[in-house]
Scaffold this active site. Structure first.
Site, mmCIF file in Angstrom:
data_model
loop_
_atom_site.group_PDB
_atom_site.id
_atom_site.type_symbol
_atom_site.label_atom_id
_atom_site.label_comp_id
_atom_site.label_asym_id
_atom_site.label_seq_id
_atom_site.Cartn_x
_atom_site.Cartn_y
_atom_site.Cartn_z
ATOM 1 N N GLY A 267 0.816 -1.216 0.000
ATOM 2 C CA GLY A 267 0.000 0.000 0.000
ATOM 3 C C GLY A 267 0.849 1.265 0.000
ATOM 4 N N ALA A 268 1.832 1.318 0.902
ATOM 5 C CA ALA A 268 2.629 2.528 1.037
ATOM 6 C C ALA A 268 3.805 2.251 1.958
ATOM 7 C CB ALA A 268 1.784 3.664 1.608
ATOM 8 N N MET A 269 4.720 3.220 2.041
ATOM 9 C CA MET A 269 5.927 3.022 2.832
ATOM 10 C C MET A 269 6.312 4.306 3.551
ATOM 11 S SD MET A 269 8.321 1.018 3.821
ATOM 12 C CE MET A 269 9.491 1.632 5.016
ATOM 13 N N ASN A 271 8.977 5.817 4.672
ATOM 14 C CA ASN A 271 10.330 6.392 4.656
ATOM 15 C C ASN A 271 10.356 7.762 5.322
ATOM 16 O OD1 ASN A 271 10.935 4.266 2.641
ATOM 17 N ND2 ASN A 271 9.610 5.550 1.381
ATOM 18 N N HIS A 303 -1.767 5.994 8.642
ATOM 19 C CA HIS A 303 -0.884 4.903 9.074
ATOM 20 C C HIS A 303 0.583 5.261 8.821
ATOM 21 C CE1 HIS A 303 0.112 0.552 9.645
ATOM 22 N NE2 HIS A 303 1.104 0.861 8.834
ATOM 23 N N GLU A 304 0.880 5.687 7.610
ATOM 24 C CA GLU A 304 2.284 5.979 7.280
ATOM 25 C C GLU A 304 2.773 7.186 8.071
ATOM 26 O OE1 GLU A 304 3.536 3.558 5.828
ATOM 27 O OE2 GLU A 304 1.689 2.704 4.994
HETATM 28 N N1 B3K Z 1 6.112 -0.703 6.376
HETATM 29 C C1 B3K Z 1 5.568 -0.928 5.055
HETATM 30 C C2 B3K Z 1 5.658 -2.347 4.662
HETATM 31 C C3 B3K Z 1 6.730 -2.652 3.698
HETATM 32 C C4 B3K Z 1 6.774 -4.127 3.379
HETATM 33 C C5 B3K Z 1 7.789 -4.502 2.415
HETATM 34 N N2 B3K Z 1 7.810 -5.910 2.125
HETATM 35 C C6 B3K Z 1 4.157 -0.475 4.950
HETATM 36 C C7 B3K Z 1 3.460 -0.231 6.223
HETATM 37 O O1 B3K Z 1 3.074 -1.129 6.921
HETATM 38 O O2 B3K Z 1 3.293 0.902 6.586
HETATM 39 ZN ZN ZN Z 2 2.905 -0.004 8.660
#
Ligand code: B3K
Ligand code: ZN
Length: 889
Positions: A267-269, A271, A303-304
């Site tokens: 869905g998203a990341m 960073n 969430h992110e």
């Molecule tokens: N932390 C990322 C998940 C990335 C998974 C890569 N295999 C999305 C999230 O849960 O917010």
């Molecule tokens: Zn997450």
């Protein structure tokens, strides 16, 4: 791809890193046919690992090493060892600098991990272990470093160059190229690194923090999507405010950016300062995105953003601790969504999802504890158990501590561990220390897999005026453990009198009531295998309302009869349990129909279900979203999950029969509701608000029932809605209703018109694929195969794979489980093809085949046969290998 036996990694083997990285300086030179990555790592021996200078082993995969230097001394081939996964060098001092240059190929990276191209832009996905595909590094979350990143690329193709942190400089370079430098002062693990380069446009806003300072907010998209960013921006600002108010957490950098990309595995990341999103989780406007998509955007943006504290400022020590950030953050985003919309409806949706999908995972071959003990491929552990069950575990902590105690605990956790990489034990310890409690037994939720069962029985003593509830808990064996110790299960409950009022709850031994009235809903903590609680002062036998708000992720059973369930549906003061009573009633009635179908009898529906739904439908004071939820029968996947042996055809026939009966017998009430709500939609412009979502959800479920009647005026109404509505929610529902109807000519015409109108919008075309893939009319597989030839379809885009293949195998159960095994063969062929292209997506699409134990012997043999064929198909990625081999074990 691997040829040797994949390694299993164990939590018990965890050791702190031998070396630390204090500063990371990266320079990327982006070209069309390769990329150069120059890394300078300022490193030192980890004092926690003692004296001596052991070899330094850096992770690296698919890298071509061009140069390496230690403290300015060029290394010769004899000075280091290289293999497919690592680079080993020998440091000469406690403090040193390592320089490397590598060549990589983002332009041909179809796995979408590391640095890759999505369309014309460069982007990254590093969690969990993608950074090692960018440069040699200590790619583990307990190595935290500051980052400075310079990106150099052709000005014309890539006018926008982004990375984490704050921009510190930019300018022209030779040959029509330009550069930009970003500095991230917050130490972070490599999995939070991000880089984006492309021809992007942005919408911009500001947010004023509680402390008074402004943050610049930017959402970057391709130019044609600039008009679809407002909802995400509003959601972001709401999230920032909410985290300040509810958790006391402020944003830290001066800029926060979101970039939308079309090709993304998840869905998203999150960073740091530069979230990268699947475009499906950012872009939303009335004409192109459904209400569900709007809510998803709001939830994922939140969430992110919330990860900035729960994940980034405080991160995971190792990947076994993944739920530390994911479970907690899912809990946080669920509470945010509950506060922004309807709390009860959000809880119903989440619980229905958990019980259908996570419970199935927890009962299958990939079952694992919320904190797994081992894995082969960490990408396989971004699971419903780590995310959704992990969130339920955090919810239970809050239920046990109360809102204030929980806030004290989270304050202590963030304060104590800011800038650290920690464990789920550290999280619980903060909760314990802030509240003076002992959660030793509670922590079994992290270490034991499987869904506990909780059987409840009652005893009423009229003479003593006491009412007792006895709880017996057990947990089925899972691949990790056969025997389980008792869990701490918080059971929120109430007792209803004959008029449906909640009784005051006083446990025996609690003494006379104090000045305050005893509570009418309270939480009991069930901690033993068998435990009885006795309430006093109960003048007549009450009806219990158990596990209010779904206070624990367990399978609770109590011998309710159908009349009692109807009573609870009407009177329970807990909205969640009113819905739950309706679901239990529907399950009982549907299971009866399934039995009739299996015995070859004529199907006969218990009229009480109709009466109950009719009452709900006729109650104008109920929230329309609740009415819609209550009208939704338990899905086929849920009925599968609760069956010993799932009879796919009987489940489908029984549920369709019940839907048909509801449609016929409640036709007038449904029609009246439909017309009133459609009229409201016609006369007001689209708004993405809880009130409007509610109205449209009831309108649309009513329409899907009404069409089962096959009446011409319903067809007319559907076509009117399809053609004249102003939003995707109404349009897509009308399309889905037509696609599942017997009106072939109208169906074909609508599908064609829709595709023609939206052919340039990939996200809308995904919906078009899904609606057709999920249609349970006969011939499903042939339709899906034909759609794979459509110009808008490609196996290289994960959204397309999910929209067509995922929807077919996950939602179209009668077609996927065709008795001749054609659905299984089709899926296995695709997994083999995807394995070479994108292992993470291949492994996820496999899930339906891993559930073979749920089906009859003939289907079991067919499903296992396909799993064996995948296993024998050649070089498997560790992702696919792990899932297939564990499923067959
Ligand atoms: N932390 C990322 C998940 C990335 C998974 C890569 N295999 C999305 C999230 O849960 O917010
Ligand atoms: Zn997450």
């Amino acid at each position: 791809m691997r040829t040797e036996q994949p390694q299993v990694i164990y939590l018990k083997d965890y050791q702190a890193p031998e070396y630390l990285i204090d500063e990371t300086h990266l320079t990327f030179e982006l070209f069309e046919d390769h990329t150069l990555v120059h890394a300078q790592l300022v490193m030192r021996r980890n004092p926690a690992r003692g004296a001596g200078l052991p070899p330094l082993v850096l992770d690296g995969q698919q890298l071509e090493l061009l140069r390496a230097a230690l403290d300015d001394r060029e290394l010769q081939a004899a000075d280091y060892q290289l293999d497919g996964d690592s680079l080993t060098v020998q440091p000469q001092a406690e403090h040193f600098t390592l320089d490397t240059s590598v060549k990589i190929h983002p332009e041909s990276n179809t796995a979408l991990e590391g640095l890759y191209k999505s369309g014309k832009m460069f982007c990254t996905q590093c969690e969990a272990e993608g950074f090692r595909k960018i440069t040699y590094y200590l790619d583990r979350p307990d190595v935290m470093s500051s980052f400075t990143t310079t990106v150099i690329a052709e000005q014309h193709r890539y006018p926008v160059l982004l990375s984490n942190g704050n921009p510190t400089g930019s300018g022209p370079a030779e040959d029509g190229r330009h550069w930009a430098t970003w500095e991230d002062p917050f130490k972070k693990p490599a999995y939070l690194f991000a880089l984006v380069a492309g021809d992007l446009w942005c919408v911009e806003d500001t947010f004023t923090r509680q402390s008074g300072r402004d943050v610049l907010l930017r959402i970057y998209v391709e130019p044609e999507n600039l008009d679809k960013c407002d909802h995400a921006m509003v959601s972001l600002k709401k999230s920032m405010r909410w985290d300040e108010e509810v958790y006391g957490r402020e944003y830290d950098l001066d800029i926060f950016m979101i970039v939308a990309v079309n090709d993304f595995n998840m869905g998203a990341m999150e960073n740091k300062g530069l979230n990268i999103f699947n475009s499906s989780c950012v872009l939303a406007r009335a004409e192109t995105a459904t209400d569900a998509a709007h809510q998803r955007v709001e939830g994922v943006v939140a969430h992110e953003y919330f990860h900035n504290w729960s994940g980034n400022r405080v991160t995971c020590r190792d990947w076994f601790q993944l739920s530390l950030k994911e479970g907690f953050t899912v809990f946080r985003d669920a509470e945010f969504s509950a506060d922004m919309n309807s709390r009860t409806v959000k809880r119903i949706e989440d619980v229905a999802y958990l019980r259908t999908h996570q419970f199935a995972e927890d009962a299958g071959p990939m079952a694992h504890p919320v904190r797994p003990d081992s894995f082969i491929e960490i990408s396989n552990f971004y699971t419903l158990t780590v995310y959704e069950k992990g969130a339920e575990v955090v919810r239970m902590v809050r239920t046990l501590l109360g809102a204030d105690g929980f806030r004290k605990g989270s304050d202590l956790y963030f304060e104590r561990h800011d800038g650290q990489a920690v464990t789920t034990d550290d999280f619980i310890k903060a909760m314990e220390d802030a509240n003076g409690v002992d959660f030793t037994q509670f922590k079994r939720w992290y270490s034991q897999a499987g869904t506990p069962r909780l059987e409840v029985s009652e005893a009423y003593d009229a003479a003593a005026q006491t009412y007792s509830l006895t709880f017996r808990q057990s947990c089925p064996p899972t691949p990790d453990k056969a025997e389980k110790l008792p869990f701490v299960i918080p059971v929120e409950l109430g007792l209803l009198d004959a008029a449906g009022n909640d009784l005051p709850l006083q446990l025996a031994g609690e003494g006379a009531a104090t000045a305050a009235e005893p509570a009418t809903s309270r939480v009991l903590s069930v901690t033993e295998a068998e435990q009885t609680f006795t309430f006093q002062g109960i003048q007549a036998k009450p009806l219990p309302s158990l596990l209010r708000g779904f206070s624990a992720p367990v399978k609770l059973s109590f011998p309710y009869d159908r009349d009692q369930l109807m009573f609870l549906m009407q009177h329970d003061s807990d909205g969640f349990n009113r819905w739950e009573a309706g679901q239990q009633l529907a399950v009982q009635v549907l299971q009866e129909l399934i039995g009739q179908h299996q015995r070859g009898e004529a199907l006969k529906l218990d009229q009480r279900l109709i009466t109950a739904l009719g009452t709900v439908l006729g109650n104008p004071s109920l929230d329309p979203a609740m009415v819609a939820e209550m009208l939704s029968l338990p899905g086929e996947a849920y009925l599968t999950e609760i069956s010993q042996v799932a009879d796919v055809d009987a489940i489908h026939a029984a549920r369709e029969f019940a839907r048909q009966q509801i449609a016929e017998q409640l036709f007038d009430a449904l029609w009246a509701r439909y017309q009133a709500h459609r009229e409201a939609s016609r006369s007001t412009a689209y708004v993405a608000s809880a009130e409007h979502f509610a109205r449209r959800s009831l309108q649309n479920i009513a329409l899907s029932y009404l069409m089962l009647s096959g009446k011409p005026h319903v067809l007319e109404a559907t076509l009117e809605q399809f053609e004249h509505c102003d939003n995707m929610t109404e349009r897509l529902t009308a399309l889905a209703v037509l696609v599942n109807s017997p009106f072939q000519a109208e169906r074909a015409k609508a599908l064609e018109a829709f595709a023609e109108h939206f052919k340039d919008n990939p996200l809308v075309m995904d919906q078009w694929f899904s609606v057709q893939a999920a249609s349970t009319l006969p011939g499903g597989l042939a339709r899906v195969k034909a759609l794979m030839q459509h110009p808008a379809f490609t196996l290289k885009n994960p959204n397309k794979v999910r929209a067509l293949i995922g929807a077919f195998a996950g939602q179209n159960l009668v077609n996927f489980h065709a008795a001749d095994g054609s659905g299984y063969r089709f899926l296995a062929d695709l997994v083999i093809e995807l394995n070479a292209l994108n292992p993470q997506i291949a492994s996820r699409q496999l899930a339906p085949l891993t559930r073979w134990r749920k089906y009859d012997e003939a289907r079991q043999a067919l499903m296992k046969g396909e799993l064996e064929r995948i296993l024998a198909s050649g070089e498997l990625s560790s992702d696919v290998y792990e899932v297939v081999s564990k499923s067959l074990a």
